[in-house]
Design an enzyme around this catalytic site. Structure first.
Site, short mmCIF file in Angstrom:
data_model
loop_
_atom_site.label_atom_id
_atom_site.label_comp_id
_atom_site.label_asym_id
_atom_site.label_seq_id
_atom_site.Cartn_x
_atom_site.Cartn_y
_atom_site.Cartn_z
N GLU A 40 0.92 -1.06 0.21
CA GLU A 40 -0.13 0.06 0.09
C GLU A 40 1.05 1.17 -0.04
O GLU A 40 1.92 1.30 0.83
CB GLU A 40 -0.84 -0.02 1.21
CG GLU A 40 -1.75 0.97 1.50
CD GLU A 40 -2.92 1.12 2.84
OE1 GLU A 40 -3.53 1.76 2.92
OE2 GLU A 40 -2.34 0.10 3.54
N LYS A 76 -8.95 2.76 -2.57
CA LYS A 76 -9.41 2.06 -1.17
C LYS A 76 -10.84 2.57 -0.83
O LYS A 76 -11.33 3.85 -0.70
CB LYS A 76 -8.51 2.38 -0.28
CG LYS A 76 -8.48 1.71 1.23
CD LYS A 76 -7.34 1.84 2.14
CE LYS A 76 -7.36 1.04 3.40
NZ LYS A 76 -6.17 1.42 4.18
N CYS A 115 -5.43 -3.18 1.87
CA CYS A 115 -5.40 -3.36 3.18
C CYS A 115 -6.51 -3.61 4.06
O CYS A 115 -7.23 -4.57 4.18
CB CYS A 115 -4.50 -2.13 3.71
SG CYS A 115 -4.01 -2.10 5.44
#
Length: 257
Positions: free
Chosen positions: A41, A109, A143
């Protein structure tokens, strides 16, 4: 296909150094026969670059993306890398997929973790972002996204066979639970491969857990890294090897909603 995952110690705020490290890994992975490399990430900027991320954020057709695509073209390997994406006035925590100098795919994300991320980024609406990488359907998450089972199930229902998860898991009293138990469960309950690719080491803001893994549909770990140190994981991905597991654990076929 062969899949490569780079557990990496990014240099916070130094895009050039991080791209050089990714290039080195891409050369090594390609030499080993891998066709896709996944990095952590925000690996281009470093996760802990803080407010500098605002200045480093670029669009998907910016210089950073061009340089990543050039590395992919040079080495002949597709790359998924985390970067800070600027889109108008908004900044997203994104993952960029490139395969040579052709089309690019960006995933943003959807589930931001903690005040640090919420202070820097705009969340995207959850969606199933699936790319076809040389015949294999690869889904993208970042994540914290993978810790919500709905996100992985959405990708599996959309046909993903492999799920690439660039991450920045910090050291904590539950880091091993997430990396070594939750990730294999996500793979098992959806009968997919999950590549969970973390940072290692530390920067000025965070210490990272390492513990990158590539989990198989039967819940086994095909490759894993230690808590410390960089590591290039390379493993074979073949859905046919897990046909028996898919038949015995037919969660997707039996799902009622």
């Amino acid at each position: 296909m062969k899949l490569a995952a780079l557990q990496m110690q990014s240099v916070a705020g130094d895009v050039t150094a991080n791209l050089a490290r990714i290039r080195q890994a891409a050369l090594e992975a390609a030499a080993a026969g891998a066709t896709l490399l996944i990095t952590p990430e925000l690996s281009l900027t470093g996760y802990g670059a803080g407010e500098a991320i605002r200045k480093l954020a670029e669009p998907e057709d910016g210089e950073q993306a061009d340089r990543l695509a050039a590395i992919s073209d040079e080495t002949g390997i597709g790359i998924v890398a985390g970067f800070a994406e600027r889109h108008g006035e908004a900044i997203y925590n994104s993952a960029l997929y490139v395969d040579g100098l052709g089309a690019r795919t960006v995933y943003r994300k959807s589930h931001l973790y903690g005040p640090y991320e919420r202070g820097l980024f705009v969340p995207e609406e959850p969606k199933a972002q699936v790319i076809n990488h040389r015949g294999t359907n690869v889904g993208l998450l970042i994540c914290y996204d993978v810790e919500f089972p709905e996100n992985v199930r959405r990708l599996a229902m959309a046909g993903a066979e492999v799920i690439a998860v660039p991450t920045a898991l910090p050291k904590s009293d539950h880091d091993e639970l997430i990396a070594r138990k939750m990730i294999p469960v996500r793979a098992f309950e959806n009968q997919v491969f999950v590549a969970y690719v973390n940072h290692c080491g530390a920067d000025a803001l965070f210490s990272y857990a390492g513990l990158s893994v590539i989990a198989a549909p039967d819940g086994s770990l095909l490759a894993e890294a230690e808590a410390t140190g960089e590591k290039l994981l390379i493993t074979k991905i073949d859905t046919g090897d897990y046909a028996e597991s898919a038949a015995a654990n037919s969660y997707l076929a039996d799902l009622r909603s």
